[in-house]
Design a protein around this motif. Structure first.
Motif, mmCIF file in Angstrom:
data_model
loop_
_atom_site.group_PDB
_atom_site.id
_atom_site.type_symbol
_atom_site.label_atom_id
_atom_site.label_comp_id
_atom_site.label_asym_id
_atom_site.label_seq_id
_atom_site.Cartn_x
_atom_site.Cartn_y
_atom_site.Cartn_z
ATOM 1 N N ALA A 17 0.831 -1.199 0.000
ATOM 2 C CA ALA A 17 0.000 0.000 0.000
ATOM 3 C C ALA A 17 0.869 1.254 0.000
ATOM 4 C CB ALA A 17 -0.902 -0.003 1.243
ATOM 5 N N PRO A 18 0.485 2.268 -0.780
ATOM 6 C CA PRO A 18 1.270 3.510 -0.803
ATOM 7 C C PRO A 18 1.246 4.188 0.564
ATOM 8 C CG PRO A 18 -0.838 3.784 -1.942
ATOM 9 C CD PRO A 18 -0.695 2.322 -1.650
ATOM 10 N N ARG A 19 2.360 4.812 0.913
ATOM 11 C CA ARG A 19 2.502 5.459 2.215
ATOM 12 C C ARG A 19 2.439 6.972 2.058
ATOM 13 N NH1 ARG A 19 3.957 2.066 6.786
ATOM 14 N NH2 ARG A 19 3.793 -0.052 5.983
ATOM 15 N N ASN A 20 1.944 7.629 3.084
ATOM 16 C CA ASN A 20 1.982 9.089 3.123
ATOM 17 C C ASN A 20 3.358 9.541 3.599
ATOM 18 O OD1 ASN A 20 -0.922 9.633 2.561
ATOM 19 N ND2 ASN A 20 -1.212 8.547 4.491
ATOM 20 N N SER A 21 3.902 10.548 2.947
ATOM 21 C CA SER A 21 5.175 11.100 3.401
ATOM 22 C C SER A 21 4.946 11.918 4.671
ATOM 23 C CB SER A 21 5.781 11.990 2.315
ATOM 24 O OG SER A 21 4.987 13.152 2.122
ATOM 25 N N THR A 22 6.028 12.176 5.396
ATOM 26 C CA THR A 22 5.915 13.005 6.592
ATOM 27 C C THR A 22 5.354 14.376 6.247
ATOM 28 O OG1 THR A 22 7.765 11.853 7.657
ATOM 29 C CG2 THR A 22 7.205 14.041 8.501
ATOM 30 N N ARG A 23 5.768 14.922 5.115
ATOM 31 C CA ARG A 23 5.256 16.236 4.701
ATOM 32 C C ARG A 23 3.752 16.188 4.481
ATOM 33 N NH1 ARG A 23 3.666 18.289 0.130
ATOM 34 N NH2 ARG A 23 4.356 16.438 -1.011
ATOM 35 N N GLN A 24 3.258 15.125 3.826
ATOM 36 C CA GLN A 24 1.815 14.993 3.619
ATOM 37 C C GLN A 24 1.071 14.900 4.948
ATOM 38 O OE1 GLN A 24 2.064 11.508 0.899
ATOM 39 N NE2 GLN A 24 0.548 12.603 -0.334
ATOM 40 N N VAL A 25 1.621 14.124 5.873
ATOM 41 C CA VAL A 25 0.975 13.944 7.172
ATOM 42 C C VAL A 25 0.914 15.267 7.921
ATOM 43 C CG1 VAL A 25 1.176 12.840 9.432
ATOM 44 C CG2 VAL A 25 1.624 11.520 7.353
ATOM 45 N N VAL A 26 2.024 15.998 7.945
ATOM 46 C CA VAL A 26 2.071 17.288 8.642
ATOM 47 C C VAL A 26 1.067 18.263 8.037
ATOM 48 C CG1 VAL A 26 3.482 19.309 9.158
ATOM 49 C CG2 VAL A 26 4.471 17.028 9.372
ATOM 50 N N VAL A 27 1.130 18.414 6.716
ATOM 51 C CA VAL A 27 0.278 19.412 6.048
ATOM 52 C C VAL A 27 -1.190 19.051 6.177
ATOM 53 C CG1 VAL A 27 -0.319 20.444 3.822
ATOM 54 C CG2 VAL A 27 2.080 20.128 4.440
#
Length: 440
Positions: A17-27
């Motif tokens: 499954a594709p993962r969310n990057s830390t930047r995506q999670v923060v934003v």
């Protein structure tokens, strides 16, 4: 989301499954909660400054303020309902879709408030429509926080969950800062008459643009790894709320009371302090001057929030919150003489310390509440605990504090805060450390 022989994309193997990057999670977690809290605080500020004059019949100013604060409380009745509704779909369909729906519910309700006619135009219908929109705000926020907290913590490294959990928590001071900053700017550039006539509507209408940005950010997300594993195992709860009450009731009760002091403290430091600080029967500050002092305090709220997350990762959630809650009790007992000193230095220091303590107690909650519940019911459990605490604490805090201050004196407002913090302290003593718990 499909289940069975044709799994949906979110049901892919957790390794693929594709993962969310830390930047995506923060934003995504920060932007969404900032917008939601902005909407909520725009109402809270207007409930003190505008709505008593706009949506209620002229007469006793104190009665109008209390009526306005009563509509403020409606959202806290709606929030547990929203947490059950959005929590159900968050645990059944997924975090991403539910977060988009909660943001839309909140945003539409806020924009509609910005176009409502007042009491002079449509009479009793005006406060009724205001109450309905406020209910919609509460419904949306009821589903927002839990989803944002899960987005952050379920994507976090195990040893940094409390710090990641502060991303959605920062939405509270950021939303408050922009909501009140915009009110302050408008009150400075226009007369009181213009502000009351139409200027107060601008912050509500601005919400439409903010929601559009938030939706764009959230639509780029992937489902969290923890929920993907639940789908992969076909382990989703059929009725998450029923499962929470059946299997995780103790966690629900403890989570609710662990949050209680946080809610009471925040709404005393913001809604009540603004009302009492600017009232002629209170401290009598100019509205703009007090908003500036509040904004200074909120900066310390924002600074303390990630610090609390770091401390909770290092020393444990329970230890960090026990020390902070004890400090809130002391702060409450000092509230009367401190806030009542009615000097600029005393008022600013009071707001800085109180809102700094708010950051310390609010910061770890983004990890603590999700860690109390298993993945299959985590959205529902964390959301319901968070929002029932709001119903018991925040919904009545400004009203009780206003009544106590006018009837018995400011010192009793502090006793009220200390008593609520003592309940939270007891809940923490009865709880276990969740730092080592797994979110898989």
């Amino acid at each position: 989301m499909a289940v069975g022989h044709a799994p949906a994309p979110d049901a892919e193997s957790s390794d693929q499954a594709p993962r969310n990057s830390t930047r995506q999670v923060v934003v995504a977690s920060l932007a969404g909660t900032s917008i939601e809290f902005y909407d909520f605080y725009v109402y809270a500020t207007a409930a003190v400054l505008v709505f008593p004059h706009m949506f209620f019949p002229a007469g006793d100013a104190t009665a109008a303020t209390l009526q306005s604060l009563a509509t403020f409380a409606i959202a806290f009745v709606a929030r547990p309902l929203g947490s059950a509704l959005f929590g159900h779909f968050g645990d059944r369909i997924g975090r991403k879709s539910t977060l988009v729906a909660s943001l839309l519910t909140m945003g539409i309700s806020t924009v509609v408030i910005g176009v409502l006619p007042g009491y002079e135009q449509i009479g009793i219908v005006a406060p009724l429509l205001l109450a309905l929109c406020r209910f919609g705000q509460g419904l949306g926020l009821g589903g927002e926080w839990g989803g944002a907290a899960l987005l952050a913590t379920e994507n976090a490294p195990p040893n940094r969950r409390a710090f990641f959990g502060t991303f959605p928590q920062l939405g509270a001071p950021i939303g408050f800062f922009f909501a009140n900053g915009l009110f302050l700017l408008l009150s400075e550039v226009m007369s009181d008459e213009t502000f009351l006539a139409w200027g107060w509507r601008v912050p509500f209408l601005v919400s439409a643009a903010l929601v559009a940005v938030g939706l764009w950010v959230r639509l780029t997300l992937h489902e969290t790894p923890a929920f993907a594993k639940v789908v992969e195992r076909d382990a989703r709860a059929k009725v998450p709320l029923a499962q929470v009450f059946r299997a995780d009731f103790k966690a629900l009760v403890l989570g609710t009371f662990i949050m209680l002091a946080t809610y009471v403290l925040f709404y005393l430091m913001t809604v009540f302090s603004l009302s009492y600080g600017t009232a002629k029967t209170g401290l009598g500050y100019d509205r703009s001057a007090f908003l500036v002092m509040l904004l200074i305090g909120v900066v310390f709220f924002a600074l303390a929030t990630p610090v609390a997350g770091v401390l909770a990762d290092r020393y444990g959630r329970r230890s960090t919150l026990l020390v902070t809650t004890a400090a809130i009790i002391v702060f409450g007992l000092l509230l009367g003489p401190w806030f009542g000193a009615n000097s600029t230095v005393a008022t600013v220091s009071f707001l800085v310390v109180g809102l700094g303590l708010m950051g310390m107690t609010f910061g770890p909650m983004g990890a603590v509440l999700p860690e109390l519940f298993p993945t299959a019911v985590r959205y529902t459990g964390a959301s319901v605990a968070y929002n029932v605490a709001g119903l018991l604490g925040a919904s009545v805090a400004p009203y009780i504090a206003t009544w106590l201050a006018s009837s018995h004196g400011l010192g009793w407002v502090g006793v009220y805060l200390a008593a609520m913090a003592a309940i939270t302290l007891l809940a923490l003593l009865l709880s276990k450390e969740t730092k080592q718990s797994s979110l898989d």
